[in-house]
Design a protein around this motif. Sequence first.
Motif, PDB file in Angstrom:
ATOM      1  N   LEU A 138       4.557  -8.436 -11.437  1.00 49.98           N
ATOM      2  CA  LEU A 138       3.538  -8.159 -10.708  1.00 49.98           C
ATOM      3  C   LEU A 138       4.052  -6.839  -9.763  1.00 49.98           C
ATOM      4  O   LEU A 138       5.267  -6.759  -9.570  1.00 49.98           O
ATOM      5  CB  LEU A 138       2.938  -9.032  -9.689  1.00 49.98           C
ATOM      6  CG  LEU A 138       2.470 -10.293 -10.194  1.00 49.98           C
ATOM      7  CD1 LEU A 138       2.117 -11.298  -9.120  1.00 49.98           C
ATOM      8  CD2 LEU A 138       1.264 -10.012 -11.093  1.00 49.98           C
ATOM      9  N   GLU A 140       3.363  -4.520  -6.540  1.00 51.04           N
ATOM     10  CA  GLU A 140       2.623  -4.514  -5.519  1.00 51.04           C
ATOM     11  C   GLU A 140       2.763  -3.321  -4.471  1.00 51.04           C
ATOM     12  O   GLU A 140       3.985  -2.885  -4.241  1.00 51.04           O
ATOM     13  CB  GLU A 140       2.951  -5.811  -4.531  1.00 51.04           C
ATOM     14  CG  GLU A 140       2.128  -5.964  -3.346  1.00 51.04           C
ATOM     15  CD  GLU A 140       2.221  -7.052  -2.621  1.00 51.04           C
ATOM     16  OE1 GLU A 140       1.655  -7.514  -1.658  1.00 51.04           O
ATOM     17  OE2 GLU A 140       3.138  -8.134  -3.221  1.00 51.04           O
ATOM     18  N   GLY A 144      -0.735  -3.760  -0.409  1.00 52.18           N
ATOM     19  CA  GLY A 144      -0.987  -4.893  -0.950  1.00 52.18           C
ATOM     20  C   GLY A 144      -1.981  -5.286  -2.055  1.00 52.18           C
ATOM     21  O   GLY A 144      -2.198  -6.081  -2.493  1.00 52.18           O
ATOM     22  N   ILE A 146      -2.050  -5.043  -6.298  1.00 51.58           N
ATOM     23  CA  ILE A 146      -1.209  -5.691  -7.070  1.00 51.58           C
ATOM     24  C   ILE A 146      -1.894  -5.439  -8.745  1.00 51.58           C
ATOM     25  O   ILE A 146      -2.755  -5.800  -9.042  1.00 51.58           O
ATOM     26  CB  ILE A 146      -1.058  -7.228  -6.987  1.00 51.58           C
ATOM     27  CG1 ILE A 146      -0.456  -7.619  -5.543  1.00 51.58           C
ATOM     28  CG2 ILE A 146      -0.188  -7.947  -8.099  1.00 51.58           C
ATOM     29  CD1 ILE A 146      -0.380  -9.206  -5.275  1.00 51.58           C
ATOM     30  N   ARG A 166      -2.870 -13.567  -9.346  1.00 51.87           N
ATOM     31  CA  ARG A 166      -2.683 -12.482  -8.015  1.00 51.87           C
ATOM     32  C   ARG A 166      -3.425 -11.242  -8.184  1.00 51.87           C
ATOM     33  O   ARG A 166      -3.558 -10.595  -7.232  1.00 51.87           O
ATOM     34  CB  ARG A 166      -1.473 -12.861  -7.487  1.00 51.87           C
ATOM     35  CG  ARG A 166      -0.873 -14.179  -6.862  1.00 51.87           C
ATOM     36  CD  ARG A 166       0.700 -14.071  -6.671  1.00 51.87           C
ATOM     37  NE  ARG A 166       0.902 -13.217  -5.744  1.00 51.87           N
ATOM     38  CZ  ARG A 166       1.839 -12.703  -5.454  1.00 51.87           C
ATOM     39  NH1 ARG A 166       3.137 -13.093  -5.905  1.00 51.87           N
ATOM     40  NH2 ARG A 166       2.120 -11.840  -4.169  1.00 51.87           N
ATOM     41  N   ALA A 167      -3.373 -10.559  -9.268  1.00 53.39           N
ATOM     42  CA  ALA A 167      -3.555  -9.302  -9.531  1.00 53.39           C
ATOM     43  C   ALA A 167      -4.770  -8.751  -9.488  1.00 53.39           C
ATOM     44  O   ALA A 167      -6.081  -9.352  -9.879  1.00 53.39           O
ATOM     45  CB  ALA A 167      -3.090  -8.815 -11.172  1.00 53.39           C
TER      46      ALA A 167
END
Length: 272
Positions: A138, A140, A144, A146, A166-167
């Motif tokens: 990932l 980032e 913030g 990603i 989370r991406a």
Amino acid sequence: MKFASLGSGSEGNCWLFECGAEKAPTRLMVDCGFAVKETVARLERVGIDPQAVDAIVVTHEHGDHIGGVFKFSRKFGTPVYLTHGTWRAALRSRLTEPDYLETGRVVLIDSHSPIQIKKLTLHPFPVPHDAAEPIQMLIESSAGFITGILTDCGSATAHLVGMLNRAHALILESNHCPEMLSNSPYPPSLKKRVSGDYGHLSNQVACDILKRLTSGNLRFVVAAHLSKTTNCKDVVQQMWHEVLSPRGIGFDIACQEAGFAWRSLDPTGFAA
């Protein structure tokens, strides 16, 4: 943050990421599977001076990902980040020399620990692939946002799916169609390697990963590392459309020759 590709496929791979103010951006290259002259030409196509690349992060030691890394680094003084296993494999393949570690341009990293490169934070994670210590990651931005990368991976583990969840944007391998691979002119050993748990993601497995990304973060995906012999862009287009369009997630496809043009990630969405 914005990202682009210089080319994606078995003949060479390279991704670019840029984050920060126009006067002092962080520019990161992930892999470099092209010769230096070709890399420079492709960088010019997306408006980047090779001297402006702050670092190269290497995912693994296969030639289409690492072939140009150390020559580019020597020519332009670019730091190279890679795992201990990938460094050792590069030495065995004579892609670099042991004393290059002493120059300070080689940074050995852990496959589970975050790395800070100026305004970008990298979160690497191990993947099943037939390499010494392969990683994907990932990336980032300081704001913030990603972007995930997952190529050169044979199967979907719970850990990597959890990371990709989370991406906001994702670069995802959709390498082959199993039927086309089975009927291809490849020797049996290569067919077994590509389709195995440590090979490359099929279209079906890529779609399964996309279905498992349910966090609500994902807004855009790039299909990457398509095989010219055992895949078809139209097939990927149709399969991904069926999975992503009902969720309002945009996507595009990176190619070997042209890669993928700059795409920007910001709070309001994506702009070409």
